[in-house]
Write a protein that holds these residues in place. Sequence first.
Motif, PDB file in Angstrom:
ATOM      1  N   LYS A  14       0.595  -1.169  -0.119  1.00  0.00           N
ATOM      2  CA  LYS A  14      -0.138  -0.069  -0.102  1.00  0.00           C
ATOM      3  C   LYS A  14       0.770   1.400   0.002  1.00  0.00           C
ATOM      4  N   TYR A  15       1.895   1.309   0.872  1.00  0.00           N
ATOM      5  CA  TYR A  15       2.839   2.466   0.787  1.00  0.00           C
ATOM      6  C   TYR A  15       4.223   2.224   1.542  1.00  0.00           C
ATOM      7  N   GLU A  57       7.101   4.213   3.881  1.00  0.00           N
ATOM      8  CA  GLU A  57       7.399   5.443   4.450  1.00  0.00           C
ATOM      9  C   GLU A  57       8.966   5.452   4.575  1.00  0.00           C
ATOM     10  N   ASP A  62       3.443   5.960  -2.104  1.00  0.00           N
ATOM     11  CA  ASP A  62       2.274   5.266  -2.444  1.00  0.00           C
ATOM     12  C   ASP A  62       2.735   3.851  -3.421  1.00  0.00           C
ATOM     13  N   ARG A  65       6.014   9.809   1.843  1.00  0.00           N
ATOM     14  CA  ARG A  65       5.598   8.318   1.767  1.00  0.00           C
ATOM     15  C   ARG A  65       5.388   8.006   0.332  1.00  0.00           C
TER      16      ARG A  65
END
Length: 264
Positions: A103-104, A106, A114, A112
Amino acid sequence: MELKIGWLYPKLMSTYGDRGNVICLQQRCQWRGIDAAIVPLDRQSEASQFDLVDVIVGGGAQDRQQEIVMRDLQGAKAEKFRGKIDGGTPGVFTCGSPQLLGKYYEPALGQRIDGLGVFDLVTKHPGIDAPRCIGNVVLEITASPLAEELRAILGETPIAIGFENHGGRTYLGNVAPLGKVIKGYGNNGEDGWEGAFYGNAIATYSHGPLLPKNPFIADWLIQTALRHKYQEAISLSKLDDSLALQARKAMFERLDCANLVNTL
């Protein structure tokens, strides 16, 4: 028979020798008389290139390279890629690739990133001062039906060995872990799981590269890709993997996992 091996962003995502997975797949096909061509899936590729491939390999990358890839892997390309995985195309995705398929991600610094959301997982870097997860990793593959199919190939419990080197920590949502950590950190060094498995796609932090160290996984990918392409049962001829088995035995002994040797 023939297979086309899709190689995700070869110049940007081949950290820690992950190109060895591509070489391994191609060579094990050729030894069996199966034509195997490599199809680069990169910034110069049209989205339609994804339609051509029967198995996909993705490697690791640094944060900067991941940002470049995700800027390119949008729109039609993203939809084609997502459709291939959802449709059952097999693949192996190492380190940075699963972060992009989640989903992502960091990073320690910056915004972040994606992901495509193919895997229900997220990855977070705990900060620039946090220690990296580095070292040999051993895991029992538990994901179903992968574990059962690998057991049929091996005749034993499937134990994989690799080498991890990652700063990010991955946390799974509604997706099966690839396996249970025996030695090493795995996804985050906390929950005891390593990697993820969805459809016929393997996500893992195990470099090595993974497939030469675990040729039974390479054979599963080839067999699954052929079955998916030709819609018929496929049985691969046996290869002489004595050197790989000796290397696995030596590593198990070095890592004090000698009790796993009889799983070879």
